[in-house]
Scaffold this active site. Structure first.
Site, PDB file in Angstrom:
ATOM      1  N   HIS A  59       1.318  -6.941 -14.041  1.00 17.43           N
ATOM      2  CA  HIS A  59       1.314  -6.384 -12.495  1.00 17.43           C
ATOM      3  C   HIS A  59       0.185  -7.038 -11.568  1.00 17.43           C
ATOM      4  CE1 HIS A  59       0.512  -3.345  -9.628  1.00 17.43           C
ATOM      5  NE2 HIS A  59       1.907  -3.794  -9.090  1.00 17.43           N
ATOM      6  N   HIS A 106      -3.244  -8.997  -2.298  1.00 15.99           N
ATOM      7  CA  HIS A 106      -2.564  -7.676  -2.173  1.00 15.99           C
ATOM      8  C   HIS A 106      -2.751  -7.153  -0.831  1.00 15.99           C
ATOM      9  CE1 HIS A 106      -1.929  -3.514  -4.078  1.00 15.99           C
ATOM     10  NE2 HIS A 106      -0.898  -3.862  -3.729  1.00 15.99           N
TER      11      HIS A 106
END
Length: 888
Positions: free
Chosen positions: A439, A489
């Protein structure tokens, strides 16, 4: 209730625990103790160690010993002039600071710095972590200063050698180079980065030593020489015992005067280094007593102990303790305390080893006498401590040989048949496998402020990950106006890296490992159409034929198999052209557990880098995508959809679905379709959730944060140790049946007997002796709920070399689901409160892969590697099943 206290009076005592039958025999012969002691004071026929000189037979050009000019990348990304040298025995690679014309004030270019400085400043990267201490120079053009610490890497700690610029330090060096593009460089003597001249040593799983050849240097020659040495080391270490491996690894740390012997002071350092405490005031007495045992005269005592004599020292340190060793007790219990001549047993025959041990205790019914002879040949070929008890007779082994076998990988608790790669198992549709998945693969730390790095993809790939995530956003444009897709991110302070650099790292990996089973890229695509078009162009130009492009025929039936996709990159993203309504991203799937930080997005940040058409998909990208993420509505609707349609679920959604009795429907769906799960958005610290529950529903891609070495990631390591660490494990047949099958259960009993060669935390060379204890954890599930059971041994004080736990203690576990349950053995170093205990090492073993009997547990460091100080670390355990663990 604990074990008898251990008193260290080495070389003058036997193995005694006062309530054992062994001790009764020794007490009955106490009258003969004086003559017995005298008989032990003999000169051992100490043979020359073959292992310590094993690499000297490799022919190497002399310049490797005098030094090859290189540039080292420092921790801040600064290039530093250095010299790469090999030790004469080929076990140590040293990087010494090198003066340039600017530094040396007129001296010859490339000269090494003063030896008097270096001698006191070198530290071993192979045993202490390998991070250089940067010099005090302030401007970016300066070279390493005289007080620069050197790097030293042990051959035994190297995991791999990597060409190119794909490490974090090289990334930092590239960034520094871009900032200085307009600055003059000639005065500093630092060249521009050159990918064709660059390489990295990756050691102990995570550390890197990043180097670039100086002008005229031959990178390929260095890579060939180092690879040859590493290969030879790997072969040579198979022929030696753990004590020899351990001593060779620490030898250069404790032989400080390079005399090739160990004196009295260095012996104290040696014992501390291997985690066996002898108080400093007793060092002299212990040293003299051992020298007396070897019948050394005063002159030889002053000269110090040779390598071979120190191997014997370690052997006797382990053997001569007031506690009875579990191995000794087991040896006598299985084969009898006395031989036919009424003497204490010192050897065992091949037939007894087969019938009384392998077939009975270990349950290895198919083993034959020929198998045992092969084992015996291997054991008798090992380089062990040269002591009188060794047996060289054909069809016999000694107690020391027996112990070497118990602690070997051949006797590992992890079933070698399950660990072995099985090519025939790779021909089922992708939906029938658990797939090693990560992830936000690019992050080095937390989810909000950490650095993004291409290196994290390389680390994940070498750890066995085969499904990697990329969060792609619109970046800027280059000088020609071409869009630059970036990865980070979104809406956080994490740094940005180029999409193109990541794809290049995949191409390099596949070039080096062309038989890799498919790499699945989970694309979290936030890009506008122009940027998506650039993504497609970069994917095609970099990967070429390695990029899988599905055709209509392949989309109409079952999913392709791993074998069909071998050596290829497969995309997960959006498949239908122009799809916006039913597409499912991680952000969409995690909407039910958003954190406050995630919801605190300003209007500016929500609009930044998001084009009006950002939710649409470029036809060029849709065409090369296999897996299309869709929103979950109902199992009936999902099961009837195309097999390439798939769902993503947050960890909280996984628990919710299982709680509401939807497990069986999910299992049925996952037999033909794919599911991916990922950590909760609340885990801003990048911690992980247990993958057990998701695996129990048949979910293929259970994505974890690879940057965080916690229990869930170690569970994942244990699961994908199966099938040769290919990253694909065929799901158990119980998850592929249409009927509602009740998971198999079992009762499990575990005893922790002893440990061997346990290192200090992080494999460090310095620090006090460890106080180890073991936690045994069972991660399981039942009725849609996660179950965790943890039990703990007593603590053994000041002994990581050969700790013995209270092996009268039994730990009992009720296993509810043998298909997915994983047992974890974790070694900790006890610290005084309130300081938290230190992690030492770990091994995670799926119950379905566990062998019963007296087994070794091969231990791994926090990075799931067994290099360096962890190469010989293990536990000895006793495992009993009430039911067979055979998989249905």
């Amino acid at each position: 209730g604990g074990p008898a206290p251990t008193l260290f009076d080495p070389f003058h005592c036997e193995i005694i625990m006062f309530n054992s039958p062994v001790s009764r025999h020794f007490r009955s012969n106490a009258a003969n103790s004086n003559s017995s002691t005298a008989s032990r004071q003999q000169s051992f026929p100490l043979k020359k160690s073959n292992f310590k000189s094993a690499l000297e037979r490799i022919k190497i050009p002399d310049r490797f010993f005098s030094g090859i000019n290189v540039f080292k990348v420092g921790s801040n990304g600064k290039l530093e002039a250095a010299s790469l040298t090999l030790s004469q025995d080929r076990f140590i690679i040293s990087i010494l600071p090198r003066a340039t014309p600017r530094q040396s004030n007129g001296s010859s270019s490339g000269s090494l710095l003063r030896p008097s400085v270096l001698r006191n400043r070198i530290k071993s990267a192979g045993s202490t972590g390998g991070d250089s201490v940067d010099g005090g120079a302030s401007d970016a053009g300066s070279i390493v200063s005289y007080n620069q610490v050197s790097d030293r890497v042990d051959i035994g700690s190297i995991d791999r050698i990597q060409s190119g610029l794909n490490t974090l330090r090289f990334e930092m060096a590239r960034q520094k180079e871009k900032k200085m593009a307009m600055s003059p460089r000639n005065s500093s003597g630092i060249p521009l980065l050159d990918e064709s001249k660059s390489f990295s040593l990756i050691f102990r799983g995570a550390k890197t030593l990043d180097l670039m050849m100086d002008e005229g240097g031959d990178r390929e020659e260095i890579l060939y020489v180092l690879t040859s040495i590493i290969r030879q080391y790997g072969l040579a270490k198979l022929k030696v015992g753990n004590e020899v491996l351990l001593l060779r690894y620490v030898w250069n740390d404790v032989d400080r005067d390079n005399s090739n012997t160990i004196n009295e002071k260095e012996m104290g350092e040696l014992l501390n280094r291997i985690n066996f405490l002898v108080k400093e005031k007793n060092h002299g007495a212990v040293y003299q007593k051992f020298c007396k045992t070897l019948a050394l005269d005063k002159a030889n005592r002053r000269n110090g102990l040779t390598f071979e004599q120190c191997v014997t020292l370690l052997h006797k340190t382990k053997r001569d303790t007031w506690q009875v060793k579990p191995v000794t007790q087991l040896f006598f219990d299985m084969f009898g305390q006395f031989m036919n001549n009424n003497k204490v047993r010192k050897k065992v025959s091949a037939n007894s080893f087969l019938t009384r041990f392998l077939q009975t205790v270990q349950g290895e019914k198919t083993k034959t006498i020929e198998d045992v002879r092969n084992i015996f040949d291997k054991l008798q070929g090992l380089e062990l401590a040269d002591v009188a008890d060794l047996v060289s007779e054909k069809d016999y082994i000694s107690l020391d040989h027996f112990e070497a076998y118990l602690l070997s990988r051949d006797n590992d608790i992890f079933d070698p048949l399950r660990e072995k790669y099985c090519r025939s198992d790779m021909n089922r549709p992708l939906s029938e496998y658990w797939i090693n998945s990560s992830h936000n693969t690019y992050l080095t730390g937390d989810q909000l402020t950490s650095r993004s790095s291409v290196e994290m993809y390389i680390k994940a790939l070498y750890r066995g990950c085969r499904c990697l995530e990329l969060d792609i956003w619109d970046g800027g444009k280059d000088e020609y106006g071409t869009p630059i897709p970036i990865v980070y991110h979104g809406h956080t302070m994490t740094s940005k890296i180029l999409f193109e650099d990541i794809i290049k790292s995949f191409e390099v990996f596949l070039m080096l490992h062309p038989k890799t089973y498919p790499l699945i890229l989970s694309l979290e695509n936030h890009c506008s159409i122009p940027y998506q078009q650039v993504m497609v162009a970069q994917l095609k130009s970099i990967l070429g034929k390695k990029l899988y492009e599905p055709d209509e025929a392949s989309l109409s039936g079952p999913l392709p198999t791993p074998s069909q996709l071998r050596g290829m990159v497969v995309l997960k993203g959006r498949r239908p052209e122009g799809a916006t309504d039913d597409y499912d991203t991680d952000d969409d799937a995690a909407a039910d557990d958003m954190t406050d930080q995630q919801s605190m997005r300003t209007e500016r940040s929500s609009n930044t880098m998001r084009a009006p058409n950002s939710m649409k998909i470029a036809p060029e990208l849709a065409k090369i995508t296999l897996f299309h993420g869709t929103k979950f509505k109902s199992w009936q609707e999902s099961t009837q959809s195309f097999t390439y349609h798939m769902h993503s679920f947050s960890e909280s959604r996984v628990r919710s679905l299982c709680k509401h009795n939807q497990t069986n429907q999910w299992i049925q769906y996952n037999q033909t379709h794919m599911s991916r799960t990922f950590p909760s958005g609340k885990r801003v610290d990048s911690s992980n959730y247990s993958p057990i529950l998701a695996w129990s529903t048949g979910c293929q891609m259970v994505a974890l944060n690879y940057q965080t070495p916690d229990d869930p990631l170690r569970i994942n390591d244990g699961r994908f140790r199966e099938n040769g660490e290919q990253g694909y494990v065929l799901k158990p047949s119980s998850l592929m049946m249409n009927a509602d099958i009740e998971p198999r259960a079992a009762l499990l009993e575990v005893k922790i007997l002893s440990g061997s060669c346990l290192p200090k935390p992080g494999g460090l060379s310095h620090g006090e002796c460890i106080d180890p204890y073991i936690t045994i954890s069972l991660f399981d599930c039942h009725d849609g709920k996660e179950l965790v059971s943890v039990q703990t041994t007593n603590t053994v004080m000041n002994n990581g070399f050969a700790p013995i736990w209270n092996f009268e203690d039994s730990f009992h576990f009720q296993v509810q689901n043998m298909c997915v349950a994983v047992m974890q053995f974790t070694v900790w170093d006890k610290n005084p409160s309130p300081k938290p205990d230190d992690f030492i090492a770990n091994a995670s073993v799926p119950i379905s892969c566990m062998r019963h009997g007296i087994r070794s547990v091969q231990l791994f460091d926090a990075n799931n590697t067994r290099s360096g100080a962890f190469d010989f670390a293990s536990l000895l355990v006793l495992v009993k099943f009430e039911h067979s663990q055979a998989e249905i």
